[in-house]
Design an enzyme around this catalytic site. Structure first.
Site, PDB file in Angstrom:
ATOM      1  N   GLN A  79       3.195  -4.389   4.154  1.00 39.95           N
ATOM      2  CA  GLN A  79       4.533  -4.603   4.706  1.00 39.95           C
ATOM      3  C   GLN A  79       4.516  -5.630   5.853  1.00 39.95           C
ATOM      4  O   GLN A  79       3.459  -5.919   6.424  1.00 39.95           O
ATOM      5  CB  GLN A  79       5.077  -3.288   5.265  1.00 39.95           C
ATOM      6  CG  GLN A  79       5.427  -2.251   4.226  1.00 39.95           C
ATOM      7  CD  GLN A  79       5.989  -1.001   4.888  1.00 39.95           C
ATOM      8  OE1 GLN A  79       5.399   0.051   4.825  1.00 39.95           O
ATOM      9  NE2 GLN A  79       7.130  -1.119   5.535  1.00 39.95           N
ATOM     10  N   HIS A  80       5.709  -6.109   6.173  1.00 37.20           N
ATOM     11  CA  HIS A  80       6.041  -6.833   7.423  1.00 37.20           C
ATOM     12  C   HIS A  80       5.543  -8.265   7.570  1.00 37.20           C
ATOM     13  O   HIS A  80       6.091  -9.002   8.395  1.00 37.20           O
ATOM     14  CB  HIS A  80       5.512  -6.090   8.666  1.00 37.20           C
ATOM     15  CG  HIS A  80       5.840  -4.645   8.747  1.00 37.20           C
ATOM     16  ND1 HIS A  80       7.123  -4.187   8.875  1.00 37.20           N
ATOM     17  CD2 HIS A  80       5.042  -3.534   8.721  1.00 37.20           C
ATOM     18  CE1 HIS A  80       7.108  -2.860   8.941  1.00 37.20           C
ATOM     19  NE2 HIS A  80       5.859  -2.436   8.841  1.00 37.20           N
ATOM     20  N   ASP A 237       3.820  -1.570   0.413  1.00 35.70           N
ATOM     21  CA  ASP A 237       2.761  -0.706  -0.141  1.00 35.70           C
ATOM     22  C   ASP A 237       3.011   0.790   0.075  1.00 35.70           C
ATOM     23  O   ASP A 237       2.741   1.604  -0.809  1.00 35.70           O
ATOM     24  CB  ASP A 237       1.357  -1.115   0.349  1.00 35.70           C
ATOM     25  CG  ASP A 237       1.207  -1.208   1.860  1.00 35.70           C
ATOM     26  OD1 ASP A 237       2.170  -0.913   2.597  1.00 35.70           O
ATOM     27  OD2 ASP A 237       0.105  -1.570   2.303  1.00 35.70           O
TER      28      ASP A 237
HETATM   29  O1  LIG Z   1       2.624  -1.809   8.727  1.00 34.07           O
HETATM   30  C1  LIG Z   1       2.455  -0.922   7.903  1.00 34.07           C
HETATM   31  C2  LIG Z   1       3.497   0.100   7.665  1.00 34.07           C
HETATM   32  O2  LIG Z   1       4.634  -0.036   8.479  1.00 34.07           O
HETATM   33  C3  LIG Z   1       1.166  -0.880   7.139  1.00 34.07           C
HETATM   34  O3  LIG Z   1       1.023   0.336   6.452  1.00 34.07           O
HETATM   35  C4  LIG Z   1       1.057  -2.085   6.210  1.00 34.07           C
HETATM   36  O4  LIG Z   1       1.939  -1.908   5.134  1.00 34.07           O
HETATM   37  C5  LIG Z   1      -0.368  -2.359   5.775  1.00 34.07           C
HETATM   38  O5  LIG Z   1      -0.877  -1.442   4.900  1.00 34.07           O
HETATM   39  P1  LIG Z   1      -2.397  -1.310   4.385  1.00 34.07           P
HETATM   40  O6  LIG Z   1      -2.897  -2.647   4.039  1.00 34.07           O
HETATM   41  O7  LIG Z   1      -3.172  -0.627   5.449  1.00 34.07           O
HETATM   42  O8  LIG Z   1      -2.275  -0.440   3.163  1.00 34.07           O
END
Ligand SMILES: O=C(CO)[C@@H](O)[C@H](O)COP(=O)(O)O
Ligand SMILES: Nc1ncnc2c1ncn2[C@@H]1O[C@H](COP(=O)(O)OP(=O)(O)O)[C@@H](O)[C@H]1O
Length: 475
Positions: A79-80, A237
């Protein structure tokens, strides 16, 4: 392995450390083939989007000839992240990732300028953390104005990959809800905040509704997918994993990966003005209140490596406390913090320090657990433990000891990619993606009963956080 019954679909997880691709039988959920390719992340927490694309092609290639039979595909992604593209669709610079805290000053200013945390929570469902895309865009405009000026399209990681498949700029409500410029109250882009950060809505992708198609796979040299296969919306994700578990309200999930996350599906729109819980939309029509830490498996692995220990070589007791904020921290909101070790004695062993690092990483997530669940949720419902860390005994036992709850570890391991596959299957078969995942029994796995909660360790962690507050806020 039995021959697949149904049409085949592909689910992709483009997360921080790697891309994983699964070829899945849409009828049964059987994983027919899998592939994985790593990503490089710089010390500043940046990654080259072109590298995600190459990793996607490599992971698909590893799936073998069966991938060419896929009838539908979907991409879940970290995300983000801020992906900035030029007029040719090429990255202007590497993407700024969710775990980069450089935008902390811009974040503080934006919270203030819009009227404070309550206004943000009410309008966007979340008080933005430095992870949120809007803070990164504000940082880019201030620190690298020439890169911002050269930008002709702004995308999230999953949007970028989906667009390379279809040729169309699209996103979904789940991932859009982590930008800080998509309002959960109106379910539209918020023109006031976009104007404040000088971003034209024309540069943003179209937000697709649940069950809509993003398009079809276009002919692309070197892409091992059949031209014309359906492409689902894709999502963030965590939203993809919620789909992959067929999650219903009241069921908590703890995900142990690069990020630690704790979340549940809710039918009520969240709005937490303390900023602990991000009030995300899910990939369907519900909500996904979620708390996220920046320091999870990588922090534990770093401490294990410092002592030359295997990650399972923990030792109970010792009275030592670790706040593993190696990357600064988001939950609690301490972007300038670094790691802290206290309680060291002559008899402290490396194994004690490693166990204390697990404890510190799990503590913040469990503190947020009650907040992500609706008030009427049953406190005895087992936690679903997922992510790479769920494979580890020390992680699982730490969660059991500090939560006092039963834990279930789903047998299915790649729940983000499986959720994306369920989304692709849902699109192909005209079914609800979460219902598809439930039909695939993805949430089933060994169950571990509750043990007595380790209140002493929890109290020590809480006291350390309070006592070290000034130190943890120093820039
Ligand atoms: O910033 C967040 C949720 O807000 C994280 O959960 C990212 O989405 C990254 O995820 P992973 O790579 O650790 O699965
Ligand atoms: N057998 C294992 N035991 C404990 N942890 C593991 C194991 N295998 C992988 N991991 C952890 O899983 C992490 C990767 O998790 P993953 O969910 O794939 O991350 P991400 O989705 O953020 O890229 C690694 O940092 C590693 O520490």
């Amino acid at each position: 392995m039995a021959a697949p019954e149904g049409p085949l679909v592909v689910g992709v997880d483009s997360s921080t450390q790697s891309t994983k691709a699964l070829v899945v039988d849409a009828a049964t959920g059987q994983v027919v083939a899998r592939g994985q390719a790593p990503h490089t992340v710089s010390a500043d927490h940046e990654s080259d989007p072109e590298q995600w694309w190459r990793a996607l092609c490599a992971a698909l290639e590893q799936c073998g000839p069966v991938v060419h039979q896929a009838a539908a595909v979907s991409v879940g992604g970290q995300q983000h992240g801020l992906v900035t593209l030029d007029a040719e669709g090429r990255p202007v610079r590497p993407a700024l990732l969710w775990n980069d805290v450089r935008s902390a000053p811009q974040r503080d200013r934006l919270v203030e300028e819009l009227g404070g945390p309550e206004v943000w929570a009410e309008r966007f469902g979340s008080v933005p953390a430095t992870s949120f895309t809007v803070t990164k865009w504000a940082w880019l405009r201030e620190v690298e104005p020439e890169a911002a000026a050269a930008t002709r399209a702004v995308r999230l990681p999953h949007d970028y990959l989906t667009e390379r498949l279809t040729g169309r700029g699209t996103t979904d409500r789940g991932d859009a809800s982590g930008t800080g410029w998509w309002s959960t109250a109106t379910q539209e882009y918020d023109e006031e905040i976009l104007e404040k950060v000088g971003l034209s809505p024309d540069l943003l992708p179209r937000v697709l509704g649940h069950g809509e198609a993003a398009g079809t796979v276009r002919p692309v040299e070197g892409l091992p997918l059949p031209q014309g296969a359906l492409v689902a919306t894709g999502t963030g994700d965590n939203m993809a994993a919620a789909l992959g578990l067929g999650l219903r309200p009241g069921r908590p999930v703890l995900s142990l990966g690069t990020s630690g996350t704790v979340y549940a599906v809710s039918t009520h729109r969240p709005a937490d003005p303390t900023g602990t819980v991000a009030g995300f939309a899910d990939a369907r029509t519900d909500w996904l209140p979620l708390a996220c830490t920046l320091n999870c498996t990588l922090a534990v692995d770093r401490v294990a490596a410092l002592f030359g220990l295997d990650r399972e070589a923990v030792e109970a007791g010792g009275g030592v406390t670790v706040l593993p904020f190696l990357d600064g921290e988001r939950t609690p909101h301490l972007p300038y913090a670094s790691g802290l070790l206290t309680g060291l004695r002559h008899d402290t062993t490396p194994g004690h320090i490693l166990q204390a690092t697990y404890d510190g990483a799990v503590y913040a997530l469990l503190e947020a657990l009650e907040r992500v669940l609706d008030a009427d949720a049953d406190a005895d419902t087992p936690i679903l433990l997922i992510g790479g860390g769920a494979k580890g005994t020390a992680w699982r036992e730490t969660v059991r000891r500090l939560s006092g709850r039963p834990v279930v570890v789903p047998r299915a391991q790649e729940l983000v990619a499986l959720g994306a596959a369920a989304q692709a299957a849902g699109l192909l078969l005209g079914e609800d993606a979460a219902a598809v995942a439930r039909r695939w029994s993805t949430a089933e796995g060994p169950s571990y009963e509750a043990v007595e909660r380790d209140e002493e360790t929890l109290a020590r962690l809480s006291a350390t956080l309070t006592g070290a507050d000034t130190l943890l806020r120093q820039r």
